[in-house]
Design a protein around this motif. Structure first.
Motif, PDB file in Angstrom:
ATOM      1  N   MET A   1      43.623  26.557  37.062  1.00 57.00           N
ATOM      2  CA  MET A   1      42.304  26.921  36.562  1.00 57.00           C
ATOM      3  C   MET A   1      41.299  27.089  37.700  1.00 57.00           C
ATOM      4  N   MET A   2      41.420  26.280  38.743  1.00 64.94           N
ATOM      5  CA  MET A   2      40.501  26.398  39.870  1.00 64.94           C
ATOM      6  C   MET A   2      40.783  27.672  40.660  1.00 64.94           C
ATOM      7  N   PHE A   3      42.071  28.055  40.790  1.00 60.02           N
ATOM      8  CA  PHE A   3      42.389  29.312  41.441  1.00 60.02           C
ATOM      9  C   PHE A   3      41.804  30.486  40.656  1.00 60.02           C
ATOM     10  N   GLU A   4      41.946  30.444  39.331  1.00 61.15           N
ATOM     11  CA  GLU A   4      41.381  31.500  38.495  1.00 61.15           C
ATOM     12  C   GLU A   4      39.857  31.512  38.570  1.00 61.15           C
ATOM     13  N   SER A   5      39.256  30.336  38.659  1.00 60.78           N
ATOM     14  CA  SER A   5      37.797  30.264  38.788  1.00 60.78           C
ATOM     15  C   SER A   5      37.330  30.929  40.084  1.00 60.78           C
ATOM     16  N   ALA A   6      38.101  30.742  41.167  1.00 60.67           N
ATOM     17  CA  ALA A   6      37.747  31.395  42.430  1.00 60.67           C
ATOM     18  C   ALA A   6      37.863  32.909  42.317  1.00 60.67           C
ATOM     19  N   ASP A   7      38.899  33.400  41.633  1.00 63.29           N
ATOM     20  CA  ASP A   7      39.046  34.844  41.448  1.00 63.29           C
ATOM     21  C   ASP A   7      37.916  35.402  40.586  1.00 63.29           C
ATOM     22  N   ILE A   8      37.531  34.663  39.544  1.00 61.86           N
ATOM     23  CA  ILE A   8      36.423  35.104  38.690  1.00 61.86           C
ATOM     24  C   ILE A   8      35.119  35.141  39.486  1.00 61.86           C
ATOM     25  N   SER A   9      34.915  34.154  40.359  1.00 56.46           N
ATOM     26  CA  SER A   9      33.709  34.145  41.190  1.00 56.46           C
ATOM     27  C   SER A   9      33.680  35.344  42.125  1.00 56.46           C
ATOM     28  N   MET A  10      34.853  35.729  42.631  1.00 56.47           N
ATOM     29  CA  MET A  10      34.920  36.924  43.463  1.00 56.47           C
ATOM     30  C   MET A  10      34.512  38.164  42.668  1.00 56.47           C
ATOM     31  N   LEU A  11      35.001  38.302  41.451  1.00 51.87           N
ATOM     32  CA  LEU A  11      34.637  39.452  40.622  1.00 51.87           C
ATOM     33  C   LEU A  11      33.140  39.457  40.299  1.00 51.87           C
ATOM     34  N   ARG A  12      32.576  38.282  40.050  1.00 58.35           N
ATOM     35  CA  ARG A  12      31.133  38.204  39.811  1.00 58.35           C
ATOM     36  C   ARG A  12      30.351  38.581  41.061  1.00 58.35           C
ATOM     37  N   LEU A  13      30.871  38.179  42.218  1.00 57.33           N
ATOM     38  CA  LEU A  13      30.211  38.535  43.473  1.00 57.33           C
ATOM     39  C   LEU A  13      30.203  40.041  43.674  1.00 57.33           C
ATOM     40  N   LEU A  14      31.344  40.682  43.420  1.00 58.34           N
ATOM     41  CA  LEU A  14      31.410  42.135  43.553  1.00 58.34           C
ATOM     42  C   LEU A  14      30.474  42.817  42.564  1.00 58.34           C
ATOM     43  N   GLU A  15      30.431  42.324  41.350  1.00 59.95           N
ATOM     44  CA  GLU A  15      29.549  42.905  40.342  1.00 59.95           C
ATOM     45  C   GLU A  15      28.080  42.777  40.749  1.00 59.95           C
ATOM     46  N   THR A  16      27.724  41.624  41.307  1.00 61.64           N
ATOM     47  CA  THR A  16      26.335  41.407  41.707  1.00 61.64           C
ATOM     48  C   THR A  16      25.915  42.371  42.800  1.00 61.64           C
ATOM     49  N   PHE A  17      26.788  42.575  43.790  1.00 59.92           N
ATOM     50  CA  PHE A  17      26.426  43.484  44.878  1.00 59.92           C
ATOM     51  C   PHE A  17      26.440  44.940  44.441  1.00 59.92           C
ATOM     52  N   LEU A  18      27.261  45.276  43.457  1.00 61.27           N
ATOM     53  CA  LEU A  18      27.270  46.646  42.961  1.00 61.27           C
ATOM     54  C   LEU A  18      26.042  46.954  42.113  1.00 61.27           C
ATOM     55  N   LYS A  19      25.435  45.941  41.520  1.00 62.06           N
ATOM     56  CA  LYS A  19      24.297  46.154  40.631  1.00 62.06           C
ATOM     57  C   LYS A  19      22.971  45.747  41.263  1.00 62.06           C
ATOM     58  N   SER A  20      22.882  44.528  41.761  1.00 64.57           N
ATOM     59  CA  SER A  20      21.597  44.002  42.223  1.00 64.57           C
ATOM     60  C   SER A  20      21.187  44.554  43.585  1.00 64.57           C
ATOM     61  N   ALA A  21      22.155  44.772  44.492  1.00 59.50           N
ATOM     62  CA  ALA A  21      21.802  45.219  45.840  1.00 59.50           C
ATOM     63  C   ALA A  21      21.161  46.606  45.845  1.00 59.50           C
ATOM     64  N   PRO A  22      21.747  47.624  45.206  1.00 60.90           N
ATOM     65  CA  PRO A  22      21.055  48.927  45.167  1.00 60.90           C
ATOM     66  C   PRO A  22      19.709  48.857  44.451  1.00 60.90           C
ATOM     67  N   GLN A  23      19.636  48.050  43.402  1.00 63.70           N
ATOM     68  CA  GLN A  23      18.371  47.900  42.687  1.00 63.70           C
ATOM     69  C   GLN A  23      17.303  47.287  43.589  1.00 63.70           C
ATOM     70  N   LEU A  24      17.689  46.325  44.420  1.00 57.62           N
ATOM     71  CA  LEU A  24      16.737  45.687  45.325  1.00 57.62           C
ATOM     72  C   LEU A  24      16.177  46.688  46.330  1.00 57.62           C
ATOM     73  N   VAL A  25      17.045  47.501  46.927  1.00 53.61           N
ATOM     74  CA  VAL A  25      16.592  48.490  47.895  1.00 53.61           C
ATOM     75  C   VAL A  25      15.681  49.519  47.233  1.00 53.61           C
ATOM     76  N   LEU A  26      16.037  49.943  46.022  1.00 52.73           N
ATOM     77  CA  LEU A  26      15.211  50.915  45.309  1.00 52.73           C
ATOM     78  C   LEU A  26      13.828  50.350  45.003  1.00 52.73           C
TER      79      LEU A  26
END
Length: 282
Positions: free
Chosen positions: A1-26
Motif C-alpha cells: 500500500m505504501m508503494f502504491e501511495s508513492a506511485d499515486i503521489s507521483m501521478l498527483r505531482l504530474l497532474e499538478t504541474f500540468l495544470k497549476s504551473a501553466p496557470q501560474l505563469v499565465l
C-alpha cells in the motif's frame, strides 16, 4: 500500500504541474501586462504556487516512507523543502511571466527548446518508473515539464552534480529572461522603480530558494551530511518490490508474443504448495 501511495503521489505531482504551473505563469503574465493585481488573481496565483511546492515535498516524503532503504524525512525537512521549491519556482515563474509579457512567440520557442533538452537529459538517465519502454518515454516527457520549473530527482544515486548543473542552467536562464524584459518592457505602463522591484524579487526569491536548499541538505536531510546511501541488499521489502517490478515487465513483454496471458506463481521456500497466483493483463 505504501508503494502504491508513492506511485499515486507521483501521478498527483504530474497532474499538478500540468495544470497549476501553466496557470501560474499565465496569471503572472496578465498581472505584469496590466501592472495591477486583483485580490482574486493574487490569491489564485499564490494557491497555484503553494500547490506546486507542496506536491514536490509531499512526494519526496511519501517516497522515503515507502522504501526501507531510505531514511524517513522529518516534518521539519518537509517544511524546509517546501520553502526551497516555493522560492525557486516563484523566481522561475516570475521570470517567465516578465519575458512572456513582451516576447510571446520567443517565449514559446524557449519553453519548447528547454523541454526538449530536459526530456533528452532525463531519458539518458534511464529512469525506471513504468513497465514498458514507450510508457517510460512518455513519463520522461511529462517529467520534462517539471524540469521547466524546478529540480526533481528521478534517478537513483547521488544527485549533487546533476542538481548543480540544473541550477546553473536555471540561474542563467532566469537572468537572461529578466534582463531582456528589463531592456524592452513598456515604460508607459511600468515605471523604472517598479521594474527594478520586479528584478530584485526574481533574484532575491531564487537566492532564498537556494539558501533553503542548503539548509535542507546540510542540516535536515534524512541521511545527514555525514552519511551516504544505505545498501539496498539489507532491506528485503525493497528487494521484493524491485524484483516484482522486473517480473511484471517481463510478463508484459511475453504477453505480446504469447497466445494466452502468462501467469506468475509464488511458492514458499519450505512448502511445496502454491500460496498465491495472480494474472497480469496487458
Amino acid at each position: 500500500m505504501m508503494f502504491e501511495s508513492a506511485d499515486i503521489s507521483m501521478l498527483r505531482l504530474l497532474e499538478t504541474f500540468l495544470k497549476s504551473a501553466p496557470q501560474l505563469v499565465l496569471q503572472l503574465s496578465i498581472m505584469v501586462q496590466q501592472n495591477s493585481v486583483e485580490p482574486l488573481q493574487g490569491l489564485s496565483a499564490s494557491a497555484s504556487l503553494l500547490s506546486l511546492a507542496w506536491m514536490i515535498a509531499s512526494y519526496q516524503k511519501v517516497l522515503r516512507d515507502s522504501r526501507e532503504d531510505k531514511m524517513p524525512m522529518s516534518y521539519k525537512g518537509a517544511v524546509v523543502q517546501i520553502l526551497w521549491h516555493l522560492f525557486t519556482i516563484a523566481a522561475r515563474a516570475i521570470a517567465f511571466a516578465l519575458f512572456a509579457s513582451v516576447f510571446q512567440l520567443y517565449f514559446g520557442i524557449f519553453i519548447v527548446t528547454h523541454w526538449c533538452i530536459m526530456t533528452f537529459w532525463i531519458i539518458q538517465g534511464e529512469t525506471d518508473f513504468c513497465m514498458s519502454k514507450w510508457e517510460e518515454i512518455i513519463y520522461n516527457m511529462v517529467v520534462g515539464i517539471i524540469y521547466i520549473f524546478c529540480w526533481f530527482n528521478v534517478k537513483e544515486g547521488r544527485s549533487r552534480y546533476r542538481m548543480g548543473i540544473y541550477y546553473v542552467i536555471t540561474l542563467s536562464e532566469n537572468a537572461a529572461l529578466t534582463v531582456l524584459w528589463f531592456l524592452y518592457y513598456d515604460r508607459k505602463t511600468t515605471s523604472d522603480f517598479d521594474a527594478l522591484i520586479l528584478v530584485c524579487v526574481v533574484s532575491s526569491s531564487f537566492a532564498l530558494g537556494i539558501f533553503f536548499m542548503f539548509i535542507y541538505y546540510c542540516l535536515l536531510h534524512p541521511n545527514g551530511p555525514m552519511f551516504g546511501h544505505l545498501p539496498r541488499k539489507k532491506y528485503p521489502a525493497w528487494d521484493a518490490h524491485f524484483i516484482d517490478r522486473r517480473l511484471r515487465k517481463t510478463i508484459l513483454a511475453l504477453g505480446h508474443a504469447a497466445p494466452s496471458t502468462p501467469r506468475l506463481q509464488y511458492r514458499t521456500p519450505g512448502a511445496p504448495q502454491e500460496l498465491l497466483e495472480y494474472e497480469t493483463t496487458v
